[in-house]
Each structure stands twice: as C-alpha cells, then as structure tokens.
Motif scaffolding. Structure first.
Motif, mmCIF file in Angstrom:
data_model
loop_
_atom_site.group_PDB
_atom_site.id
_atom_site.type_symbol
_atom_site.label_atom_id
_atom_site.label_comp_id
_atom_site.label_asym_id
_atom_site.label_seq_id
_atom_site.Cartn_x
_atom_site.Cartn_y
_atom_site.Cartn_z
ATOM 1 N N SER A 57 0.867 -1.187 0.000
ATOM 2 C CA SER A 57 0.000 0.000 0.000
ATOM 3 C C SER A 57 0.898 1.230 0.000
ATOM 4 C CB SER A 57 -0.898 0.024 1.245
ATOM 5 O OG SER A 57 -0.120 0.240 2.410
ATOM 6 N N GLY A 58 0.300 2.382 -0.218
ATOM 7 C CA GLY A 58 1.084 3.614 -0.151
ATOM 8 C C GLY A 58 1.647 3.828 1.240
ATOM 9 N N ILE A 59 0.839 3.519 2.229
ATOM 10 C CA ILE A 59 1.286 3.764 3.604
ATOM 11 C C ILE A 59 2.379 2.747 3.989
ATOM 12 C CG2 ILE A 59 -0.320 2.421 5.048
ATOM 13 C CD1 ILE A 59 0.483 6.153 5.449
ATOM 14 N N TYR A 86 -0.540 13.734 3.766
ATOM 15 C CA TYR A 86 -1.665 12.797 3.875
ATOM 16 C C TYR A 86 -1.859 12.413 5.353
ATOM 17 C CZ TYR A 86 -3.942 8.260 3.818
ATOM 18 O OH TYR A 86 -4.773 7.204 4.090
ATOM 19 N N GLU A 89 5.269 16.851 0.569
ATOM 20 C CA GLU A 89 4.213 16.442 -0.367
ATOM 21 C C GLU A 89 3.778 17.729 -1.057
ATOM 22 O OE1 GLU A 89 1.351 13.856 1.674
ATOM 23 O OE2 GLU A 89 -0.142 14.540 0.241
ATOM 24 N N ASN A 117 -1.894 18.051 0.766
ATOM 25 C CA ASN A 117 -3.148 17.329 0.882
ATOM 26 C C ASN A 117 -3.920 17.822 2.110
ATOM 27 O OD1 ASN A 117 -5.028 15.297 0.700
ATOM 28 N ND2 ASN A 117 -3.575 13.626 0.869
ATOM 29 N N ASP A 144 6.474 12.682 -1.306
ATOM 30 C CA ASP A 144 5.303 11.904 -1.700
ATOM 31 C C ASP A 144 4.746 12.553 -2.964
ATOM 32 O OD1 ASP A 144 2.717 10.872 -2.037
ATOM 33 O OD2 ASP A 144 2.439 10.548 0.104
ATOM 34 N N THR A 195 2.364 11.360 -5.009
ATOM 35 C CA THR A 195 1.106 10.697 -5.390
ATOM 36 C C THR A 195 0.202 11.575 -6.247
ATOM 37 O OG1 THR A 195 1.142 9.358 -3.378
ATOM 38 C CG2 THR A 195 -1.009 9.652 -4.426
ATOM 39 N N PHE A 196 0.014 12.838 -5.851
ATOM 40 C CA PHE A 196 -0.927 13.714 -6.566
ATOM 41 C C PHE A 196 -0.454 14.018 -7.994
ATOM 42 C CE2 PHE A 196 -3.703 16.210 -3.333
ATOM 43 C CZ PHE A 196 -3.994 15.047 -2.667
ATOM 44 N N SER A 250 1.474 6.545 -3.415
ATOM 45 C CA SER A 250 0.362 5.637 -3.243
ATOM 46 C C SER A 250 -0.065 5.339 -4.677
ATOM 47 C CB SER A 250 -0.787 6.287 -2.471
ATOM 48 O OG SER A 250 -1.929 5.458 -2.607
ATOM 49 N N THR A 256 -2.116 3.314 -5.483
ATOM 50 C CA THR A 256 -3.559 3.095 -5.400
ATOM 51 C C THR A 256 -4.297 4.178 -6.195
ATOM 52 O OG1 THR A 256 -3.092 2.452 -3.114
ATOM 53 C CG2 THR A 256 -5.409 2.770 -3.677
ATOM 54 N N LYS A 257 -3.644 5.319 -6.368
ATOM 55 C CA LYS A 257 -4.295 6.498 -6.920
ATOM 56 C C LYS A 257 -4.097 6.554 -8.448
ATOM 57 C CE LYS A 257 -5.385 6.999 -2.748
ATOM 58 N NZ LYS A 257 -4.359 7.024 -1.777
ATOM 59 N N LEU A 259 -4.632 -1.685 -4.395
ATOM 60 C CA LEU A 259 -3.964 -0.939 -3.318
ATOM 61 C C LEU A 259 -2.474 -1.213 -3.480
ATOM 62 C CD1 LEU A 259 -4.967 0.628 -0.724
ATOM 63 C CD2 LEU A 259 -4.593 -1.483 0.524
ATOM 64 N N ALA A 260 -1.673 -0.154 -3.660
ATOM 65 C CA ALA A 260 -0.249 -0.379 -3.918
ATOM 66 C C ALA A 260 0.569 0.842 -3.531
ATOM 67 C CB ALA A 260 -0.030 -0.684 -5.407
ATOM 68 N N LEU A 319 -8.574 8.803 -4.464
ATOM 69 C CA LEU A 319 -8.504 9.739 -5.590
ATOM 70 C C LEU A 319 -7.765 9.030 -6.719
ATOM 71 C CD1 LEU A 319 -5.289 11.179 -5.628
ATOM 72 C CD2 LEU A 319 -6.130 11.689 -3.365
HETATM 73 C C1 LIG Z 1 -0.723 11.512 -0.862
HETATM 74 C C2 LIG Z 1 -0.958 10.152 -0.299
HETATM 75 N N1 LIG Z 1 0.081 9.461 0.170
HETATM 76 C C3 LIG Z 1 -0.086 8.215 0.693
HETATM 77 C C4 LIG Z 1 -1.336 7.642 0.798
HETATM 78 C C5 LIG Z 1 -1.489 6.287 1.390
HETATM 79 O O1 LIG Z 1 -1.709 5.346 0.380
HETATM 80 P P1 LIG Z 1 -2.542 3.989 0.523
HETATM 81 O O2 LIG Z 1 -3.955 4.360 0.806
HETATM 82 O O3 LIG Z 1 -2.324 3.336 -0.796
HETATM 83 O O4 LIG Z 1 -1.943 3.227 1.651
HETATM 84 C C6 LIG Z 1 -2.441 8.336 0.315
HETATM 85 C C7 LIG Z 1 -3.788 7.726 0.411
HETATM 86 O O5 LIG Z 1 -4.799 8.395 0.315
HETATM 87 C C8 LIG Z 1 -2.252 9.636 -0.248
HETATM 88 O O6 LIG Z 1 -3.295 10.345 -0.715
#
Ligand SMILES: Cc1ncc(COP(=O)(O)O)c(C=O)c1O
Length: 385
Positions: free
Chosen positions: A79-81, A104, A147, A151, A176, A178-179, A198, A200-201, A210-211, A329
């Motif tokens: 997962s991202g976390i 996040y 980030e 967020n 991070d 992700t966005f 993440s 996942t997004k 979920l990754a 997202l």
């Molecule tokens: C910016 C950001 N980083 C990390 C995460 C965590 O990722 P995950 O939900 O895949 O564990 C999220 C999840 O919403 C996120 O928005």
C-alpha cells in the motif's frame, strides 16, 4: 525518451522469454534452487528465490517506476502507507524528521504515533515557507518529508529550494509524489533523494488496486530501502503488481483529460455563490502557482473547495450523482471526499482547523466523465433545496 513514450516502453512492456506485450503474472511464492546443488550447476544462482525478496512481476513494476521517476532503484509495497512506513524505517531511534504539516493524514498518523513511540521525533512545518523548514532542522534531523501540492489544500513547496536546504544539512529528502505522478512532476530532478507513491491512486488509476512505490536517487539508498522491504515484508503481490503495470500504460491519456476537467470544474466552482474558496494550482492567482508551474507540467486532477456552510458541504456529498462520496482519488471515476471524516480524520480537530481543514472542505478527484455532465451535476448538488 519523453515520459509519454517511457510509460509505454518501460521494463514491464515485453516479456523477455515469450515476447508477450504484457508482463506475465508470476503467481509464485518460491523458486526452485536445485540447479545450484547439482555438480554442473555449482555456482549458478537463480535471480529469484522467495517472493518476499523478489518476484518477476513485481520487479517489472519496480524497474518501471524507477525509470519513470529517473531514480536508480524502485520498490513496490502492499500500500502507499506501507511504502511511507518502510521508507521511514531506514531511520533510527533518536533521529528527528521535519515533515510538512499538511501531508496525507495517514502519514501524519504513523509519524506521530508509531514512529514517535519508537523514538523517532518529528516537527511539522508549513513547507511552503522555506524559513520554517530551516528553523526546524536540529543536529538530530535526518530527513525532510514533503508532499507538493499538499493534501488537501494543495499548498506548494519549492522542491529545488527545499531539497537544497535538505542536502546542505545532510538530510535525506523524501517526496510523496502521489498527486502529481512522474507524468507531471519528477522530484528527483529537483534534488529529492526518495520519491514515494500511493499507486492506489493515479498510477493504478482504476480504483481496483492498493499499492505503494518508492524510488531512490542512489543505489546506496536503494539498498537501505530494500533491507526494510525484505525485512518488514510489506511487499506488493504479483497480481497487484500487474494491475499497477497495466494502469501505468494509460497514465498520460487519463491524467491529461482528468486535469482538463479539473480546471473546468475549478473555474466554475469559483463563480458559484455557495462556494467560499477553491484550491487548485491551475487557477490564475492561486498562491505559489509560479513555483508549481516551474516544477510541474500540469496542475493535476485534484482540487478542493469550501462551501459557505457545513450544511451545503454535507448536502453536496449526499446529492451528487456522478461523484462517489468516497475515500481515495486518482480513479477513472470522479470522487468527492470529505477530509474531516476521511483522509484527515486522524488529525485532532483543533489541529485540523488550524490547518484550514474545515467541515466545509470537500476534495474532488476528477475522473473521465464528460466535464459538462460533472459541472451540471455539481451545480445541482450545490443548489439550495
Ligand atoms: C498523498 C498520499 N500518500 C499516501 C497515501 C497512502 O496510500 P494507501 O492508501 O495506498 O496506503 C495516500 C492515500 O490516500 C495519499 O493520498
């Protein structure tokens, strides 16, 4: 190669053994080692022995994300976390990190609970203010966690400047991404040492996996992250690696359309009588837009807005027919989230209010629906009864 080409012609495109244009799903947890016990095979070591340590499908994804982010090594997590916590796992008890205050919510939570319990201290800063970052650095500081856009209020950090501060102070800078995804922003080019996603997004892109991913600037840092990946074991399974690889191939097409829609919606919301404020780096006049434009190729497909009253926000979430009122997202479907009850629920209310994360705040991730339909739907959901 340009990023659009790289998204298609990456490590996961052609299977070396068969020529298949899709990496096979190697659904295997262990790999036969008998050749190394045979006289004729003495000294031969197979690349893979056990799937926690490495799996060919996961490896294809790991190579892909490393190439896309312009780093040396990539790692895929469950997962991202898991990616965030495994990267932070390279730090030690007694170390200190400086983290942006509006990361996040889940990252905020592990930094301020688990890692704190294990003796990793942290200071939260407004990372859009470089002096705040500098002031928070102590002799024990080992890392800077950023980030940008942040967020959920999309505040911008100057990556070149912040990573330079980190480098000068001998810190590892972690971003991070992700966005933005590597299609829009490549933090290693701005001096970052580790990039996290993440997946996942937007990278996965279809709300079905979920990754998490991490990419390092150097082999040495890569070895450290690998030690935690293999040691903690929060690895991404082969199926989910494959789904993420497939998602990556269409990232450019999806994100290009999604961010166009995000701009149309942000502009329309700005004019709505029940909307107090709109947060989107694509809007003219948005704070730090020039900084964002200098380090990213686009504003992305996440925007936030505040209604004038809490009732209006709750009514919007209940009435919208096209946006899923949901966590997450980056999917092909538009998602409206309510940060105070979802992504940022773990942040104490008082702290949330200080950060501007109010009961009137809604975060939108635009999908691939037609923009006009979304705008009509949002207008109906914002209208008074
Ligand atoms: C910016 C950001 N980083 C990390 C995460 C965590 O990722 P995950 O939900 O895949 O564990 C999220 C999840 O919403 C996120 O928005």
């Amino acid at each position: 190669m340009n990023i659009g080409t790289l998204l298609i012609h990456n490590a996961g495109t052609v299977d070396a053994a068969t020529g298949a244009l899709s990496t096979p799903v190697f659904q295997a947890s262990t790999f036969d080692q008998s050749v190394s016990f045979k006289a004729e095979g003495a000294g031969v070591e197979r690349e893979f022995d056990y799937a926690r340590s490495g799996n060919p499908t996961r490896k294809a994804l790991e190579h892909t994300i490393a190439a896309l982010e312009g780093g040396t090594n990539g790692y895929a997590f469950s997962s991202g976390i898991a990616a965030v916590s495994s990267v932070l796992g390279i730090l030690s008890t007694g170390d200190h990190i400086v983290a942006a205050e509006d990361i996040y919510g889940g990252s905020y939570r592990i930094i301020n609970t688990f890692f704190k319990r294990w003796g990793l201290e942290s200071t939260a800063v407004d990372a859009s203010n470089l002096d705040d970052i500098k002031r928070a650095i102590t002799p024990k500081t080992k890392a800077l966690f950023l980030e940008t856009p942040s967020n959920p209020l999309l505040k911008i950090t100057d990556l070149n400047a912040a990573c330079a501060i980190a480098r000068e102070a001998g810190l590892i800078s972690i971003v991070d991404n992700t966005f933005m995804t590597p299609y829009l922003q490549r933090p290693i080019e701005n001096g970052a040492d580790i990039v996290i996603h993440s997946a996942t997004k937007f990278l996965g892109g279809h709300s079905d996996v979920l990754a998490g991913l991490a990419v390092t600037r150097t082999e040495a840092l890569g070895r450290e992250v690998y030690r935690v990946q293999n040691g903690f074991g929060a690895v991404l399974g082969p199926w989910d690696s494959w789904l993420t690889l497939r998602g990556v191939k269409t990232l450019k097409a999806r994100l290009a359309m999604q961010q166009k829609t995000a701009l149309s919606i942000a502009q329309r919301l700005q004019q709505h009588k029940n909307v107090e404020a709109v947060y989107y780096p694509g809007l003219e006049g948005f704070t730090s837009k020039p900084v964002h434009d200098a380090q990213a190729r686009g504003a992305g497909a996440v925007l936030s807005f505040k209604t004038k009253t809490t009732e209006q926000a709750l009514r919007f979430l209940g009435k919208t027919r096209l946006a899923a009122a949901a966590v997450s997202l980056g999917g092909v479907e538009t998602i409206a989230s309510y940060p105070v009850r979802m992504s940022h629920a773990s942040i104490p209310k008082q702290e949330r209010e200080r950060l501007g994360i109010t009961d009137t705040l809604i975060r939108i991730s635009t999908g691939l629906e037609d923009a006009e339909d979304l705008i009509a739907d949002f207008e109906a959901a914002l209208a008074e009864e």
